[in-house]
Design an enzyme around this catalytic site. Structure first.
Site, PDB file in Angstrom:
ATOM      1  N   CYS A 149       0.830  -1.211   0.000  1.00 62.18           N
ATOM      2  CA  CYS A 149       0.000   0.000   0.000  1.00 62.18           C
ATOM      3  C   CYS A 149       0.859   1.254   0.000  1.00 62.18           C
ATOM      4  CB  CYS A 149      -0.906   0.032   1.234  1.00 62.18           C
ATOM      5  SG  CYS A 149      -2.032  -1.370   1.382  1.00 62.18           S
ATOM      6  N   ASP A 150       0.232   2.349  -0.385  1.00 63.64           N
ATOM      7  CA  ASP A 150       0.858   3.659  -0.257  1.00 63.64           C
ATOM      8  C   ASP A 150      -0.236   4.676   0.038  1.00 63.64           C
ATOM      9  OD1 ASP A 150       3.564   5.194  -0.823  1.00 63.64           O
ATOM     10  OD2 ASP A 150       1.929   6.416  -1.620  1.00 63.64           O
ATOM     11  N   SER A 151       0.008   5.507   1.043  1.00 65.25           N
ATOM     12  CA  SER A 151      -1.002   6.485   1.467  1.00 65.25           C
ATOM     13  C   SER A 151      -0.472   7.910   1.354  1.00 65.25           C
ATOM     14  CB  SER A 151      -1.423   6.234   2.920  1.00 65.25           C
ATOM     15  OG  SER A 151      -2.014   4.968   3.075  1.00 65.25           O
TER      16      SER A 151
END
Length: 222
Positions: free
Chosen positions: A81-83
Site C-alpha cells: 500500500c501507499d497512502s
C-alpha cells in the site's frame, strides 16, 4: 494454504490485519518513491500516484519472494500500500521534519482533506504471477484545531514524522480528528473493504485467508 504477505513495514497496516484475524508474513518493500513519482510527471492525479506506488511495491516484494522464498511463493497473495493526504491542492506524504509537520498541521487545522491509499495485490501460485491488480480507496478526514501547546506536544512525540499527512487516526493524532467520511481503516493505511474485493477477484475468500494466516476465528477460540 494461501499466505498473505504484507509488503510494508507500517505498524498501522500490520495492526489492521491482525485485528481482522490475519497474521501476515511481513516483507518490507524497497522502492524509490521519488523516482516513481517523477516518472509519472507533474500532472498525475492523487489516485494514480498512490496506485502506481502500491503496485510497484507489490511487484518488488513478489520478485523477492520468487527469488528467495519459493516455498511461500508457491501459494501466496502479496499486499502493498501507499497512502497520501490531498488537502488544499497539495499531495502530502510523510513530513521530512518537525518544521514541515508543523506547517502541514497549520494548513490542515479546521479543514477537510482526502486520504488516498493505493492497494497493490499480486497472487502467486507455483512461483508465478496469476493475478495482479491495483486500486485506490479514498476517505475524507475532518481535522480539528489543536491548541498551540497541544500541537507542539504532539509534534514532540515524533508520531507525525512516521505517517502520511503527519497525523494518525488510531494514535495520538486521533485527539485532533473530528471525523471521517468513508472507511476508517483506509486512514490507518489499509482499506479492509477494498482488500476483500481484490482478494475475492483473485479467487480467495476471507475465510481462506483466516485459515492460511493463523489469527482468524478458529485460532482465537483456542
Amino acid at each position: 494454504m494461501t499466505r498473505l504477505v504484507l509488503g510494508s513495514a507500517s505498524p498501522g497496516r500490520l495492526k489492521v490485519l491482525r485485528d481482522a484475524g490475519i497474521e501476515p508474513l511481513v516483507i518490507a518493500s524497497h522502492v524509490d518513491e521519488d523516482v516513481v513519482i517523477a516518472a509519472l510527471g507533474p500532472d498525475a492525479v492523487p489516485s494514480d500516484v498512490v496506485c502506481v506506488l502500491a503496485a510497484a511495491k507489490a511487484a518488488q516484494v513478489a520478485t523477492t519472494l520468487t527469488g528467495t522464498q519459493r516455498i511461500v511463493a508457491a501459494d501466496c497473495v502479496v499486499v502493498a500500500c501507499d497512502s497520501m493526504l490531498y488537502i488544499e491542492g497539495r499531495l502530502l506524504g510523510k513530513p521530512a521534519s518537525i518544521d514541515e509537520a508543523r506547517e502541514q498541521w497549520r494548513s490542515m487545522a479546521g479543514r477537510a482533506g482526502q486520504l488516498y491509499t493505493g492497494h497493490g495485490v499480486i497472487r502467486l501460485q507455483d512461483n508465478k504471477t496469476v493475478y495482479r491488480s491495483a486500486e485506490t480507496a479514498i476517505t475524507t478526514v475532518y481535522f480539528g484545531t489543536p491548541s498551540a501547546s497541544d500541537l507542539e506536544a504532539y509534534l514532540a512525540s515524533g508520531e507525525s514524522l512516521r505517517v502520511a499527512g503527519g497525523f494518525t487516526l488510531d494514535g495520538l493524532g486521533g485527539w485532533f480528528i473530528d471525523g471521517v467520511q468513508g472507511n476508517p481503516s483506509n486512514v490507518i493505511g489499509l482499506s479492509l473493504p477494498l482488500l476483500r474485493s481484490l482478494v475475492q477477484r483473485c479467487g480467495l475468500s476471507v475465510a481462506a485467508l483466516w485459515a492460511g494466516n493463523a489469527g482468524g476465528p478458529a485460532h482465537k477460540q483456542q
